[in-house]
Design an enzyme around this catalytic site. Structure first.
Site, mmCIF file in Angstrom:
data_model
loop_
_atom_site.group_PDB
_atom_site.id
_atom_site.type_symbol
_atom_site.label_atom_id
_atom_site.label_comp_id
_atom_site.label_asym_id
_atom_site.label_seq_id
_atom_site.Cartn_x
_atom_site.Cartn_y
_atom_site.Cartn_z
ATOM 1 N N ALA A 105 81.676 -45.279 11.921
ATOM 2 C CA ALA A 105 83.141 -45.457 11.844
ATOM 3 C C ALA A 105 83.562 -46.749 12.532
ATOM 4 C CB ALA A 105 83.842 -44.260 12.477
ATOM 5 N N CYS A 225 79.098 -54.603 20.666
ATOM 6 C CA CYS A 225 80.190 -55.576 20.834
ATOM 7 C C CYS A 225 80.444 -55.773 22.324
ATOM 8 C CB CYS A 225 81.449 -55.141 20.083
ATOM 9 S SG CYS A 225 82.072 -53.514 20.528
#
Length: 449
Positions: A105, A225
């Site tokens: 997701a 990230c």
């Protein structure tokens, strides 16, 4: 931007002379990007500029796009941070592969992988959080990807279900989010000096499950990230130490990327084959990417009970065949059709055993069998080109706005009672039902505006 003191101290020490430029970059504007959908034959027929391409992916561009445009509604574009586009591009899945996106997701990397697979092989997109899995499934549908199964399971549950099954596994791991501070300042509020180490422990658990599902000679793609060495180079060093049959596939830095930093882990020079994005060096947010190859030979996989797809009963088969003959110019493979709780589905060409998986989306939903009739699903309008439909209703500007509001339209043309695809600017975005000169509206209520 007010950064945590411990964060500033940590990266001042790690980056040395580069630290001032790195820290100053957090006060610079966020870099936006978007991808076009190569599953659309006329994908470049869009109204926004394509003059600033992201050079490391074929369909990526710098710039912002609106979610209220026909390009977005019809699945021609996906808004995605430019650094994140590099993950699937460097993974480079080949046609026919069985690919697992384990932490998928909201779907940016999954939709990019699905486009690269070009409706071949199998893509399993998994998300442990149920509400996020629903968003993932919606984005998969909007981008018209067919050969996909969306699951809502913990990684260790899937590991029991699919041992040594996948040719490629992407672990875009939940992380401390340091690379997103500029894009999402709220991420700063839950960061603390021990948070990266906490995330690294969770990431190792996910990677352990991923390794149990990786096929011999398969590839593991790991990305985060965050800038944190604990979650990046140190996790790859941990993988290499615990799985000696893995090797790093060296990635070549381009467009401001830099090589991974062995000195931030155990000094293993193989870690220099990984990739980092720093916002003071590249046009994008922070990211880390590693690609590993499994050199293990064949393994013995315990036999599992196969999943048998329920077939259409005679009444359902008759209803579907009548719809297909009346509505479509293409014939979908009967061998891949199945019925799931009155829903007619087109399964991926490769089907694993799904007994025990929590399924959110299984292949392409074609429609639902109602009492004595078949009602096609909205997903058909995104998965098939307009040329696949016998009747195409092209709307003008005013009609498009009305249709998106949910209104029934009165047309100048007439026709017999028939399902059709509805387009705007030559982009199919919905189904409708033509009855005389009336176009009945089947645009999903949740999308109306």
């Amino acid at each position: 931007m007010k950064l945590p003191t411990a964060f500033v101290t940590k990266y001042t020490k790690l980056l040395g002379d580069e630290a001032p430029a790195f820290l100053a970059s957090f006060d610079q504007p966020v870099t936006h990007g978007f991808r076009l959908n190569p599953l659309k034959s006329n994908m470049t027929a869009v109204t926004f500029s394509l003059n600033d391409p992201v050079i490391y992916t074929k369909c990526g561009y710098y710039g912002s796009v609106s979610g209220n445009t026909i390009e977005h509604n019809a699945g021609y574009v996906y808004s995605q941070e430019p650094s994140a586009m590099a993950v699937a591009a460097l993974a480079a899945p080949q046609a026919g592969m069985k690919v697992l996106d384990l932490c998928a997701a909201p779907g940016g990397k999954s939709t990019q992988i699905g486009a690269l697979l070009n409706d071949t092989g199998l893509l399993v997109s998994n998300e442990i959080n149920h509400s996020r899995a629903k968003i993932l499934s919606s984005n998969i549908e909007r981008m018209g990807i067919q050969n996909v199964i969306v699951t809502n399971n913990a990684p260790d549950e899937l590991a029991k279900l699919w041992p040594h099954y996948f040719d490629m596994i992407l672990v875009d791991a939940p992380c401390s989010g340091e690379g997103m501070f500029r894009k999402d300042p709220e991420a700063i509020t839950y960061w603390h000096k021990d948070y990266p180490a906490e995330c690294a422990r969770r990431q190792k658990q996910i990677l352990t499950s991923a390794m149990q599902m990786l096929a011999p000679h398969g590839q593991l793609i790991y990305s985060t990230c965050t800038f944190a060495p604990e979650e990046d180079e140190q996790n790859i060093a941990w993988l290499l130490a615990n799985y000696p049959h893995l090797h790093v596939v060296p990635l070549q830095p381009v467009a401001g990327m830099v090589s991974g930093k062995p000195q931030w882990a155990n000094g293993d020079e193989r870690l220099a084959g990984t990739i980092r994005f720093f916002p003071h060096l590249s046009r994008g947010e922070g990211h880390f990417i590693a690609k590993l190859q499994n050199d293990d030979d064949e393994v013995i996989v315990p036999r599992s009970k196969p999943w048998h797809a329920p077939r259409l009963n005679p009444t359902q088969q008759k209803l579907w065949q009548a719809f297909q003959k009346q509505t479509l110019n293409v014939k979908l493979p009967a061998s891949r059709l199945t019925v799931w709780q009155d829903q007619l589905l087109l399964l991926p060409a490769i089907m694993p055993n799904i007994n025990g998986a929590h399924i959110m989306r299984l292949g392409l939903k074609l429609g639902t069998f109602r009492k004595k009739r078949f009602e096609p699903d909205y997903a058909l309008s995104h998965a098939l080109p307009a040329t696949a439909f016998k009747v195409v209703i092209a709307l003008n500007d005013d009609q498009y706005q009305q249709y998106c509001h949910g209104n029934i339209l009165t047309l100048s043309q007439t026709g017999k009672q028939q399902w059709c695809v509805v387009t705007y600017q030559d982009k199919p975005f919905s189904l409708g039902k033509l009855v005389g000169n009336t176009l009945k509206n089947f645009y999903p209520k949740g999308l109306r505006h």
